[in-house]
Design a protein around this motif. Structure first.
Motif, PDB file in Angstrom:
ATOM      1  N   ASP A   1       4.920   7.228   4.006  1.00 51.44           N
ATOM      2  CA  ASP A   1       4.455   6.252   5.283  1.00 51.44           C
ATOM      3  C   ASP A   1       3.552   5.266   4.810  1.00 51.44           C
ATOM      4  N   PRO A   2       3.819   3.927   4.964  1.00 46.12           N
ATOM      5  CA  PRO A   2       3.052   2.787   4.829  1.00 46.12           C
ATOM      6  C   PRO A   2       1.518   3.177   5.484  1.00 46.12           C
ATOM      7  N   ARG A   3       1.470   3.840   6.677  1.00 48.38           N
ATOM      8  CA  ARG A   3       0.160   3.884   7.357  1.00 48.38           C
ATOM      9  C   ARG A   3      -0.669   4.925   6.580  1.00 48.38           C
ATOM     10  N   GLN A   4      -0.251   5.644   5.590  1.00 51.63           N
ATOM     11  CA  GLN A   4      -1.071   6.488   4.760  1.00 51.63           C
ATOM     12  C   GLN A   4      -0.934   6.028   3.289  1.00 51.63           C
ATOM     13  N   SER A   5      -0.824   4.677   3.019  1.00 53.99           N
ATOM     14  CA  SER A   5      -0.449   4.189   1.556  1.00 53.99           C
ATOM     15  C   SER A   5      -1.271   2.974   1.350  1.00 53.99           C
ATOM     16  N   THR A   6      -1.306   2.553   0.025  1.00 53.57           N
ATOM     17  CA  THR A   6      -2.003   1.437  -0.311  1.00 53.57           C
ATOM     18  C   THR A   6      -1.093   0.460  -0.859  1.00 53.57           C
ATOM     19  N   ALA A   7      -1.357  -0.745  -0.985  1.00 53.77           N
ATOM     20  CA  ALA A   7      -0.495  -1.848  -1.568  1.00 53.77           C
ATOM     21  C   ALA A   7      -1.396  -2.620  -2.140  1.00 53.77           C
ATOM     22  N   MET A   8      -0.749  -3.442  -3.057  1.00 54.58           N
ATOM     23  CA  MET A   8      -1.492  -4.587  -3.610  1.00 54.58           C
ATOM     24  C   MET A   8      -0.414  -5.744  -4.143  1.00 54.58           C
ATOM     25  N   LEU A   9      -0.645  -7.051  -3.816  1.00 52.81           N
ATOM     26  CA  LEU A   9      -0.011  -8.122  -4.053  1.00 52.81           C
ATOM     27  C   LEU A   9      -0.813  -8.964  -5.230  1.00 52.81           C
ATOM     28  N   VAL A  10       0.121  -9.196  -6.403  1.00 53.55           N
ATOM     29  CA  VAL A  10      -0.393  -9.687  -7.774  1.00 53.55           C
ATOM     30  C   VAL A  10       0.499 -11.164  -7.833  1.00 53.55           C
ATOM     31  N   MET A  11      -0.248 -12.260  -8.168  1.00 50.47           N
ATOM     32  CA  MET A  11       0.415 -13.222  -8.625  1.00 50.47           C
ATOM     33  C   MET A  11       0.185 -13.272 -10.224  1.00 50.47           C
ATOM     34  N   VAL A  12       1.631 -13.691 -10.802  1.00 50.74           N
ATOM     35  CA  VAL A  12       1.570 -13.585 -12.174  1.00 50.74           C
ATOM     36  C   VAL A  12       1.934 -14.973 -12.443  1.00 50.74           C
ATOM     37  N   ARG A  13       1.146 -15.870 -13.270  1.00 49.84           N
ATOM     38  CA  ARG A  13       1.318 -17.288 -13.914  1.00 49.84           C
ATOM     39  C   ARG A  13       1.003 -17.199 -15.267  1.00 49.84           C
ATOM     40  N   ASP A  14       0.215 -17.718 -15.927  1.00 53.41           N
ATOM     41  CA  ASP A  14      -0.426 -17.595 -17.101  1.00 53.41           C
ATOM     42  C   ASP A  14      -1.426 -16.436 -17.309  1.00 53.41           C
ATOM     43  N   ASP A  15      -1.787 -15.939 -16.069  1.00 58.30           N
ATOM     44  CA  ASP A  15      -2.561 -14.829 -15.918  1.00 58.30           C
ATOM     45  C   ASP A  15      -2.391 -14.054 -14.743  1.00 58.30           C
ATOM     46  N   ILE A  16      -3.086 -12.943 -14.555  1.00 59.28           N
ATOM     47  CA  ILE A  16      -2.958 -12.132 -13.199  1.00 59.28           C
ATOM     48  C   ILE A  16      -3.858 -12.308 -12.271  1.00 59.28           C
ATOM     49  N   SER A  17      -3.713 -12.370 -10.999  1.00 56.62           N
ATOM     50  CA  SER A  17      -4.564 -12.387 -10.023  1.00 56.62           C
ATOM     51  C   SER A  17      -3.942 -11.501  -8.848  1.00 56.62           C
ATOM     52  N   VAL A  18      -5.385 -10.998  -8.053  1.00 55.25           N
ATOM     53  CA  VAL A  18      -4.886 -10.233  -6.700  1.00 55.25           C
ATOM     54  C   VAL A  18      -4.970 -11.177  -5.850  1.00 55.25           C
ATOM     55  N   LEU A  19      -4.065 -11.110  -4.975  1.00 57.48           N
ATOM     56  CA  LEU A  19      -3.800 -12.202  -3.462  1.00 57.48           C
ATOM     57  C   LEU A  19      -4.480 -11.474  -2.411  1.00 57.48           C
ATOM     58  N   ARG A  20      -5.048 -12.527  -1.776  1.00 60.15           N
ATOM     59  CA  ARG A  20      -6.044 -11.944  -0.529  1.00 60.15           C
ATOM     60  C   ARG A  20      -5.226 -12.431   0.722  1.00 60.15           C
ATOM     61  N   ASP A  21      -5.809 -11.934   1.935  1.00 61.72           N
ATOM     62  CA  ASP A  21      -5.373 -12.582   3.300  1.00 61.72           C
ATOM     63  C   ASP A  21      -5.311 -13.774   3.356  1.00 61.72           C
ATOM     64  N   LEU A  22      -3.854 -14.496   3.353  1.00 64.03           N
ATOM     65  CA  LEU A  22      -3.751 -15.768   3.714  1.00 64.03           C
ATOM     66  C   LEU A  22      -2.338 -15.905   4.285  1.00 64.03           C
ATOM     67  N   THR A  23      -1.450 -15.339   3.688  1.00 64.20           N
ATOM     68  CA  THR A  23       0.066 -15.791   4.024  1.00 64.20           C
ATOM     69  C   THR A  23       0.795 -14.801   4.768  1.00 64.20           C
ATOM     70  N   GLY A  24       1.851 -14.929   5.235  1.00 63.27           N
ATOM     71  CA  GLY A  24       2.587 -14.227   6.379  1.00 63.27           C
ATOM     72  C   GLY A  24       2.970 -13.081   5.454  1.00 63.27           C
ATOM     73  N   GLY A  25       3.123 -12.980   3.978  1.00 67.32           N
ATOM     74  CA  GLY A  25       3.539 -11.989   3.346  1.00 67.32           C
ATOM     75  C   GLY A  25       2.556 -10.819   3.433  1.00 67.32           C
TER      76      GLY A  25
END
Length: 317
Positions: free
Chosen positions: A178-202
Motif C-alpha cells: 500500500d503506498p500509504r505504508q511505503s517509501t518512494a524515490m525519484l532519481v534523474m540520470v544524466r551524466d550523474d545521478i541525483s535525487v529529485l525534490r518536490d517541484l513537479t506534478g510527478g
C-alpha cells in the motif's frame, strides 16, 4: 477605443506578484506570452488560457528543446494552436514579444533582470517556479486563482483525486505494498545521478498516493544537501538504496520509454548496479520520461499515475 483593447474590455485589477511587485493587469487576459515553458506555459494551457507566445520555440511553434513539452504533456500541437516562439534559447527577442501584442507576460524569478523592458510591452507578472514552498502543481493553482480559472482547475483536481484512488486500489489489488505504508524515490540520470525534490506534478502524485520520501542521507533529513530541486547522489550510494518504489527519469532528452537508455547510462555511472539494487531485482523500479512528469501541472501528475498503474498491472505479486 477602450473597449477595443482586450485589457480594458475585461477590466483590470491590481495584484502583488511573487516578487513583491504591484502589477495592474487584465482580469481575464486574452493574449499571454510565457517566458518559461515547462513551469508556466504548460500550466496556463491546461487551464485553457490563450498563450500566443512561449520562450523556447521557433517562428512556427516548433520546440527548440530536446522534447516538445506541449505535445508530450498535453498532446497538443503548438503551431496548430497559433503559439509561436519568442526567440532562441538564451536570447529572448523583445521585438518578437512586442509584435505578439500580449496583454499579459508571465515570467519567473529568472526574468528579473529584464522586467523593466518587459513592462514597457505589457503588464508582467512574476510567478515563482523554484521557491521551496511552491511544490507540485501549487503554482498552477495560484495561476488559476490569479487568472480567473479556478473552475477549470477545480474540475481537473476532482479528476485527479479520483485517479489517485483508482491507482492506489490497483497497486494494492495486484499485490504491491500500500503506498500509504511505503517509501518512494525519484532519481534523474544524466551524466550523474541525483535525487529529485518536490517541484513537479510527478512528485505531487507520489506524495498524494501516500508514498513517503525515502530518508537516505546520513543525517536522516531529506533536505540534508540543500534546498535545490535536485540533490547529487554518488554512484556508490545508488545501488544501496532500497525504497519500496524507485523511479528513474532522464534529463529532458527522451520523448518515449527511456528504460534502455537510462539502464545503459547507469551501467556506466554505477557498474554492477543491477546486481546490488533490490528495487531493480524485485521489479520495484519504474522508468519514466521526464518531459511528461516534470511540469507543474495536474497533467504531469496524471502521467505519473498512469506510469505507476502500468507498473502494478505488469508486475503482479
Amino acid at each position: 477605443m477602450l473597449l477595443a483593447n482586450p485589457a480594458f474590455a475585461v477590466g483590470t485589477k491590481s495584484v502583488t506578484d511573487d516578487a513583491g511587485r504591484e502589477v495592474t493587469m487584465p482580469v481575464r487576459p486574452q493574449r499571454i506570452v510565457s517566458l518559461y515553458e515547462g513551469l508556466l506555459t504548460i500550466p496556463a494551457l491546461e487551464l485553457g488560457l490563450n498563450v500566443v507566445g512561449s520562450f523556447g520555440r521557433d517562428d512556427d511553434g516548433g520546440s527548440l528543446f530536446g522534447v516538445d513539452f506541449i505535445r508530450e504533456v498535453l498532446g497538443r500541437d503548438a503551431g496548430a494552436e497559433g503559439i509561436v516562439g519568442t526567440g532562441p534559447l538564451g536570447g529572448l527577442d523583445l521585438e518578437r514579444v512586442r509584435a505578439l501584442k500580449p496583454d499579459l507576460i508571465l515570467g519567473s524569478e529568472l526574468d528579473m533582470a529584464m522586467l523593466g523592458q518587459l513592462e514597457k510591452i505589457a503588464p508582467t507578472y512574476v510567478l515563482h517556479t523554484r521557491a521551496s514552498k511552491s511544490t507540485g502543481f501549487e503554482s498552477q493553482r495560484k495561476m488559476a486563482r490569479l487568472l480567473d480559472k479556478e473552475d477549470v482547475y477545480n474540475a481537473l483536481y476532482v479528476q485527479y483525486r479520483d485517479k489517485i484512488e483508482e491507482v492506489r486500489g490497483v497497486v494494492v489489488a495486484y499485490g504491491q505494498p500500500d503506498p500509504r505504508q511505503s517509501t518512494a524515490m525519484l532519481v534523474m540520470v544524466r551524466d550523474d545521478i541525483s535525487v529529485l525534490r518536490d517541484l513537479t506534478g510527478g512528485m505531487q502524485a507520489l506524495r498524494d498516493l501516500g508514498y513517503r520520501a525515502l530518508i537516505w542521507s546520513k543525517s536522516g533529513r531529506e533536505d540534508a544537501f540543500g534546498d535545490g530541486w535536485r540533490t547529487p547522489l554518488s554512484a556508490e550510494e545508488f545501488p544501496r538504496l532500497n525504497p519500496d518504489l524507485l523511479l528513474a527519469t532522464d534529463g529532458f532528452v527522451a520523448a518515449t520509454d527511456p528504460t534502455d537508455m537510462l539502464s545503459a547510462k547507469l551501467d556506466v555511472i554505477s557498474p554492477g548496479w543491477r546486481r546490488f539494487s533490490r528495487p531493480a531485482q524485485d521489479h520495484r523500479m519504474i522508468f519514466v520520461p521526464s518531459a511528461k512528469i516534470a511540469t507543474t501541472t495536474v497533467a504531469s501528475a496524471m502521467h505519473m499515475l498512469d506510469a505507476i498503474k502500468r507498473w502494478a498491472l505488469e508486475n503482479p505479486v
